[in-house]
Design an enzyme around this catalytic site. Sequence first.
Site, PDB file in Angstrom:
ATOM      1  N   ASP A 201       0.855  -1.184   0.000  1.00 42.17           N
ATOM      2  CA  ASP A 201       0.000   0.000   0.000  1.00 42.17           C
ATOM      3  C   ASP A 201       0.888   1.230   0.000  1.00 42.17           C
ATOM      4  O   ASP A 201       2.113   1.128   0.150  1.00 42.17           O
ATOM      5  CB  ASP A 201      -0.941   0.014   1.216  1.00 42.17           C
ATOM      6  CG  ASP A 201      -2.271   0.716   0.901  1.00 42.17           C
ATOM      7  OD1 ASP A 201      -2.284   1.633   0.048  1.00 42.17           O
ATOM      8  OD2 ASP A 201      -3.295   0.346   1.515  1.00 42.17           O
ATOM      9  N   HIS A 247     -14.242  -2.392  -5.897  1.00 39.55           N
ATOM     10  CA  HIS A 247     -15.497  -1.617  -5.879  1.00 39.55           C
ATOM     11  C   HIS A 247     -15.252  -0.104  -5.866  1.00 39.55           C
ATOM     12  O   HIS A 247     -16.209   0.670  -6.006  1.00 39.55           O
ATOM     13  CB  HIS A 247     -16.401  -2.071  -4.736  1.00 39.55           C
ATOM     14  CG  HIS A 247     -16.013  -1.575  -3.378  1.00 39.55           C
ATOM     15  ND1 HIS A 247     -16.814  -1.775  -2.267  1.00 39.55           N
ATOM     16  CD2 HIS A 247     -14.916  -0.902  -2.912  1.00 39.55           C
ATOM     17  CE1 HIS A 247     -16.248  -1.225  -1.204  1.00 39.55           C
ATOM     18  NE2 HIS A 247     -15.103  -0.702  -1.572  1.00 39.55           N
TER      19      HIS A 247
END
Length: 337
Positions: A201, A247
């Site tokens: 990340d 999403h």
Amino acid sequence: MVRDQSAAYSLLDLIQGSVMTQAISVAAKLGIADVLSDGPLSAEEVAGRVGSDPEATYRLLRTLSGYSVFAVEPDGRFALTPMGDALREDAPDSMRGMAVLMSHPMLWEDWGHLLSSVRTGEANLPKLRGMGAYEFLGAHPEYAAVFFQGMGSISASETDPVVAAYDFSQFRTIVDIAGGRGGLLAGILSQAPDAQGVLVDREFATADAPPVLEAAGVAGRVTIENGTCFDKLPQGADAYVLKHVLHDFPEPECLAILQNVRDAIAPDGTLLLIEYVLGGNNERHIGNIIDLWLLLLLGAKERTLPEYEELFAKANLKISRAIPTTCPVSIIEAVPV
């Protein structure tokens, strides 16, 4: 003839949901659930501990007790319910952060423009704020802290159900893409004691990961690599995890992410997608609410399983099964083809 108005009043109850949002948020901000954790108290005692007006506090507690957030004892004192317990700051599945987020003025302003998104099919936040959602959060760190703490409330509550639903011990190396502070990876590695983990990340997202991994006793088995889901990923691992990532993006970006995983994964590897999987039109599911949120803020969406199958096929990945969990998310297992 007397007309049955029950349907109209049921609708009115839904319409007034914004009032309940504010009421629950006030209880969260005051820490009422925390002071009730040691046992029932009168409204006056609660008010004295949280610094609020006794009569107004009684009225708040009375309202929330009608919705089972709190309960009224025979002697008139108020007590925690299982629902109210989730408002405690230190509850295992605490929703306090989400309660605070949902009453934030910036978020309310965003939701006030849902009509525009429904009319156009486009995200409204960039029009309202003059920048994308993540740029806006970066420009408003106070709001970003509230936003990510709220979202973290939901995400953290999903870790144990995900770990319980799937056997991660079959893997040697598990790459958690956009894994943030590493809470999910820590849970997975606790269940898979022989596996190594890679947390991927951005640097600011992984800044708080070391203490999370240390607390879980898995820090020695985790490598942290800073980057995004669009950057080159660690190569050749036998498991890649994407939780609530796809999403957030329209289809072209989703395909880029999936192709990125396809390029990195071992030939016999597994991709594990953890997302809400929408069902029938009449099904009441938190994913349907999140889907509207994604439309409004990002122009993205939740998907049904057939929609995921179609998306994965375009990236040369095949879904082998979808595994439900005891929380609203499912684990979608896919393999390269």
